[in-house]
Design a protein around this motif. Structure first.
Motif, PDB file in Angstrom:
ATOM      1  N   VAL A 142       0.882  -1.065  -0.205  1.00 49.58           N
ATOM      2  CA  VAL A 142      -0.172   0.148  -0.025  1.00 49.58           C
ATOM      3  C   VAL A 142       1.074   1.159  -0.008  1.00 49.58           C
ATOM      4  CG1 VAL A 142      -1.794   1.304   1.264  1.00 49.58           C
ATOM      5  CG2 VAL A 142      -1.795  -1.264   1.181  1.00 49.58           C
ATOM      6  N   LEU A 143       0.528   2.322  -0.940  1.00 52.53           N
ATOM      7  CA  LEU A 143       1.296   3.347  -0.995  1.00 52.53           C
ATOM      8  C   LEU A 143       1.464   4.024   0.437  1.00 52.53           C
ATOM      9  CD1 LEU A 143       0.338   4.803  -4.384  1.00 52.53           C
ATOM     10  CD2 LEU A 143       2.639   3.617  -3.845  1.00 52.53           C
ATOM     11  N   LYS A 144       2.463   4.823   0.695  1.00 53.73           N
ATOM     12  CA  LYS A 144       2.839   5.202   2.349  1.00 53.73           C
ATOM     13  C   LYS A 144       1.535   6.226   2.567  1.00 53.73           C
ATOM     14  CE  LYS A 144       6.990   6.700   4.387  1.00 53.73           C
ATOM     15  NZ  LYS A 144       8.180   7.236   4.022  1.00 53.73           N
ATOM     16  N   ASP A 145       1.100   7.153   1.761  1.00 55.43           N
ATOM     17  CA  ASP A 145       0.044   7.875   2.245  1.00 55.43           C
ATOM     18  C   ASP A 145      -1.474   7.543   2.521  1.00 55.43           C
ATOM     19  OD1 ASP A 145       1.930  10.084   2.060  1.00 55.43           O
ATOM     20  OD2 ASP A 145       0.966  10.711  -0.046  1.00 55.43           O
ATOM     21  N   TRP A 146      -1.291   6.116   2.102  1.00 54.98           N
ATOM     22  CA  TRP A 146      -2.840   5.400   2.315  1.00 54.98           C
ATOM     23  C   TRP A 146      -2.569   4.391   3.640  1.00 54.98           C
ATOM     24  CZ3 TRP A 146      -1.576   7.679  -2.322  1.00 54.98           C
ATOM     25  CH2 TRP A 146      -2.331   8.495  -2.644  1.00 54.98           C
ATOM     26  N   ARG A 147      -1.464   4.457   4.207  1.00 51.12           N
ATOM     27  CA  ARG A 147      -1.244   3.317   5.094  1.00 51.12           C
ATOM     28  C   ARG A 147      -1.979   3.769   6.510  1.00 51.12           C
ATOM     29  NH1 ARG A 147       4.946   2.602   3.940  1.00 51.12           N
ATOM     30  NH2 ARG A 147       4.677   1.785   1.754  1.00 51.12           N
ATOM     31  N   GLY A 148      -2.505   2.536   7.083  1.00 47.67           N
ATOM     32  CA  GLY A 148      -3.316   3.007   8.542  1.00 47.67           C
ATOM     33  C   GLY A 148      -4.666   3.384   7.848  1.00 47.67           C
ATOM     34  N   LEU A 149      -5.003   3.089   6.877  1.00 49.60           N
ATOM     35  CA  LEU A 149      -6.675   3.460   6.460  1.00 49.60           C
ATOM     36  C   LEU A 149      -7.511   2.403   6.178  1.00 49.60           C
ATOM     37  CD1 LEU A 149      -5.632   6.630   4.489  1.00 49.60           C
ATOM     38  CD2 LEU A 149      -6.434   6.505   6.592  1.00 49.60           C
ATOM     39  N   ASN A 150      -6.760   1.198   6.357  1.00 49.83           N
ATOM     40  CA  ASN A 150      -7.556   0.084   6.276  1.00 49.83           C
ATOM     41  C   ASN A 150      -7.474  -0.456   4.796  1.00 49.83           C
ATOM     42  OD1 ASN A 150      -8.386  -0.422   8.959  1.00 49.83           O
ATOM     43  ND2 ASN A 150      -9.883   0.967   8.749  1.00 49.83           N
ATOM     44  N   VAL A 151      -6.689  -0.030   3.871  1.00 49.36           N
ATOM     45  CA  VAL A 151      -6.628  -0.287   2.619  1.00 49.36           C
ATOM     46  C   VAL A 151      -5.913  -1.831   2.515  1.00 49.36           C
ATOM     47  CG1 VAL A 151      -5.295   0.107   0.579  1.00 49.36           C
ATOM     48  CG2 VAL A 151      -6.376   1.954   1.821  1.00 49.36           C
ATOM     49  N   GLY A 152      -5.058  -2.103   3.378  1.00 49.38           N
ATOM     50  CA  GLY A 152      -4.610  -3.506   3.490  1.00 49.38           C
ATOM     51  C   GLY A 152      -5.450  -4.520   3.852  1.00 49.38           C
ATOM     52  N   ASP A 153      -6.230  -4.139   4.787  1.00 49.73           N
ATOM     53  CA  ASP A 153      -7.202  -5.164   5.321  1.00 49.73           C
ATOM     54  C   ASP A 153      -8.291  -5.447   4.058  1.00 49.73           C
ATOM     55  OD1 ASP A 153      -6.991  -5.275   7.954  1.00 49.73           O
ATOM     56  OD2 ASP A 153      -7.133  -3.059   8.285  1.00 49.73           O
ATOM     57  N   ALA A 154      -8.616  -4.075   3.213  1.00 51.33           N
ATOM     58  CA  ALA A 154      -9.594  -4.574   2.084  1.00 51.33           C
ATOM     59  C   ALA A 154      -9.021  -5.331   1.086  1.00 51.33           C
ATOM     60  CB  ALA A 154      -9.922  -3.090   1.648  1.00 51.33           C
ATOM     61  N   LEU A 155      -7.857  -5.014   0.845  1.00 51.74           N
ATOM     62  CA  LEU A 155      -6.851  -5.873  -0.066  1.00 51.74           C
ATOM     63  C   LEU A 155      -6.764  -7.352   0.177  1.00 51.74           C
ATOM     64  CD1 LEU A 155      -3.558  -3.944  -1.138  1.00 51.74           C
ATOM     65  CD2 LEU A 155      -5.112  -5.161  -2.716  1.00 51.74           C
ATOM     66  N   LEU A 156      -6.177  -7.585   1.408  1.00 50.65           N
ATOM     67  CA  LEU A 156      -6.043  -9.152   2.028  1.00 50.65           C
ATOM     68  C   LEU A 156      -7.456  -9.607   1.968  1.00 50.65           C
ATOM     69  CD1 LEU A 156      -4.228 -10.978   2.594  1.00 50.65           C
ATOM     70  CD2 LEU A 156      -4.493 -10.295   5.151  1.00 50.65           C
ATOM     71  N   ALA A 157      -8.807  -8.964   2.489  1.00 50.25           N
ATOM     72  CA  ALA A 157      -9.921  -9.858   2.414  1.00 50.25           C
ATOM     73  C   ALA A 157     -10.255 -10.051   0.965  1.00 50.25           C
ATOM     74  CB  ALA A 157     -10.801  -8.867   3.025  1.00 50.25           C
ATOM     75  N   ALA A 158     -10.172  -9.177   0.105  1.00 51.92           N
ATOM     76  CA  ALA A 158     -10.519  -9.704  -1.210  1.00 51.92           C
ATOM     77  C   ALA A 158      -9.541 -10.743  -1.818  1.00 51.92           C
ATOM     78  CB  ALA A 158      -9.936  -8.521  -2.112  1.00 51.92           C
ATOM     79  N   VAL A 159      -8.284 -10.990  -1.441  1.00 54.82           N
ATOM     80  CA  VAL A 159      -7.542 -11.918  -1.653  1.00 54.82           C
ATOM     81  C   VAL A 159      -7.864 -13.235  -1.105  1.00 54.82           C
ATOM     82  CG1 VAL A 159      -5.107 -13.010  -1.907  1.00 54.82           C
ATOM     83  CG2 VAL A 159      -5.441 -10.463  -2.192  1.00 54.82           C
ATOM     84  N   ILE A 160      -8.126 -13.109  -0.110  1.00 58.95           N
ATOM     85  CA  ILE A 160      -8.618 -14.443   0.799  1.00 58.95           C
ATOM     86  C   ILE A 160      -9.776 -14.951   0.035  1.00 58.95           C
ATOM     87  CG2 ILE A 160      -9.425 -15.253   3.084  1.00 58.95           C
ATOM     88  CD1 ILE A 160      -7.585 -13.365   4.146  1.00 58.95           C
ATOM     89  N   ALA A 161     -11.042 -13.967  -0.146  1.00 53.84           N
ATOM     90  CA  ALA A 161     -12.246 -14.225  -0.765  1.00 53.84           C
ATOM     91  C   ALA A 161     -11.912 -15.063  -2.065  1.00 53.84           C
ATOM     92  CB  ALA A 161     -13.071 -13.160  -0.937  1.00 53.84           C
ATOM     93  N   GLU A 162     -11.205 -14.457  -2.747  1.00 54.79           N
ATOM     94  CA  GLU A 162     -10.945 -15.161  -4.374  1.00 54.79           C
ATOM     95  C   GLU A 162     -10.267 -16.441  -4.199  1.00 54.79           C
ATOM     96  OE1 GLU A 162     -10.646 -15.319  -8.311  1.00 54.79           O
ATOM     97  OE2 GLU A 162     -11.991 -14.191  -6.943  1.00 54.79           O
ATOM     98  N   ALA A 163      -9.049 -16.531  -3.119  1.00 54.31           N
ATOM     99  CA  ALA A 163      -8.564 -17.912  -2.945  1.00 54.31           C
ATOM    100  C   ALA A 163      -9.565 -18.933  -2.478  1.00 54.31           C
ATOM    101  CB  ALA A 163      -7.585 -17.728  -1.838  1.00 54.31           C
ATOM    102  N   GLU A 164     -10.430 -18.780  -1.601  1.00 56.31           N
ATOM    103  CA  GLU A 164     -11.412 -19.510  -1.228  1.00 56.31           C
ATOM    104  C   GLU A 164     -12.409 -19.983  -2.515  1.00 56.31           C
ATOM    105  OE1 GLU A 164     -12.988 -18.115   2.501  1.00 56.31           O
ATOM    106  OE2 GLU A 164     -11.242 -18.730   3.599  1.00 56.31           O
ATOM    107  N   ARG A 165     -12.833 -18.627  -3.309  1.00 57.73           N
ATOM    108  CA  ARG A 165     -13.782 -19.047  -4.183  1.00 57.73           C
ATOM    109  C   ARG A 165     -12.993 -19.922  -5.518  1.00 57.73           C
ATOM    110  NH1 ARG A 165     -14.709 -17.805  -9.246  1.00 57.73           N
ATOM    111  NH2 ARG A 165     -12.873 -16.454  -9.666  1.00 57.73           N
ATOM    112  N   ARG A 166     -11.813 -19.914  -5.202  1.00 61.40           N
ATOM    113  CA  ARG A 166     -10.860 -20.951  -6.198  1.00 61.40           C
ATOM    114  C   ARG A 166     -10.803 -22.410  -5.670  1.00 61.40           C
ATOM    115  NH1 ARG A 166      -7.804 -18.217 -10.599  1.00 61.40           N
ATOM    116  NH2 ARG A 166      -8.847 -16.328 -10.831  1.00 61.40           N
ATOM    117  N   GLY A 167     -11.328 -22.669  -4.482  1.00 64.91           N
ATOM    118  CA  GLY A 167     -11.121 -23.699  -3.829  1.00 64.91           C
ATOM    119  C   GLY A 167      -9.640 -23.872  -2.958  1.00 64.91           C
TER     120      GLY A 167
END
Length: 142
Positions: free
Chosen positions: A73-98
């Motif tokens: 996440v770019l420095k100016d956007w850290r601490g604003l839950n961007v990483g949480d949103a990213l990781l949640a999307a990755v986990i959801a896609e991984a699980e969708r793919r089995g």
């Protein structure tokens, strides 16, 4: 601040944004050598981009075996839950793919972030690109 959105990216079409973010975070800020940042796995990975409005501010990738990486996440956007949103999307896609297990190599300072998302530490600390890391695993709860 606009709301944060995350979408699956296309390595070819979105290459400029993916590279811009990873170059700023890993190569410029963390001094990862470019030859270690760019690998052949990018072509087969599922990539993700996080946006504020229409500006890409974060990225991550998912390999076919469930390995998550290049979370940035770019420095100016850290601490604003961007990483949480990213990781949640990755986990959801991984699980969708089995992919019921996801693994990653986490920078030691980021382990509390990954633990909040259900990952647990599997290894002793080791250096990767001169940065302390540990291996982590998340298993889908049934």
């Amino acid at each position: 601040m606009n709301s944060i959105s995350v979408r699956v990216a296309d390595w070819q079409k979105d290459n400029a944004d993916l590279r811009r973010i990873r170059e700023k975070v890993f190569i410029a800020e963390q001094a990862v050598p470019p030859e270690l940042e760019w690998d052949t796995e990018d072509a087969q990975a599922v990539h993700f981009l996080a946006y504020e409005g229409d500006y890409a501010i974060g990225t991550a990738r998912l390999l076919p075996d469930g390995q998550i990486g290049r979370v940035s996440v770019l420095k100016d956007w850290r601490g604003l839950n961007v990483g949480d949103a990213l990781l949640a999307a990755v986990i959801a896609e991984a699980e969708r793919r089995g992919l019921h297990e996801q693994r990653l190599s986490a920078q030691v300072q980021a382990t509390p972030f990954y633990e909040r998302h259900g990952f647990r530490i599997l290894s002793e600390e080791y250096l990767d690109a001169g940065i302390p890391h540990v291996d982590m695993l998340r298993q889908q709860s049934s």
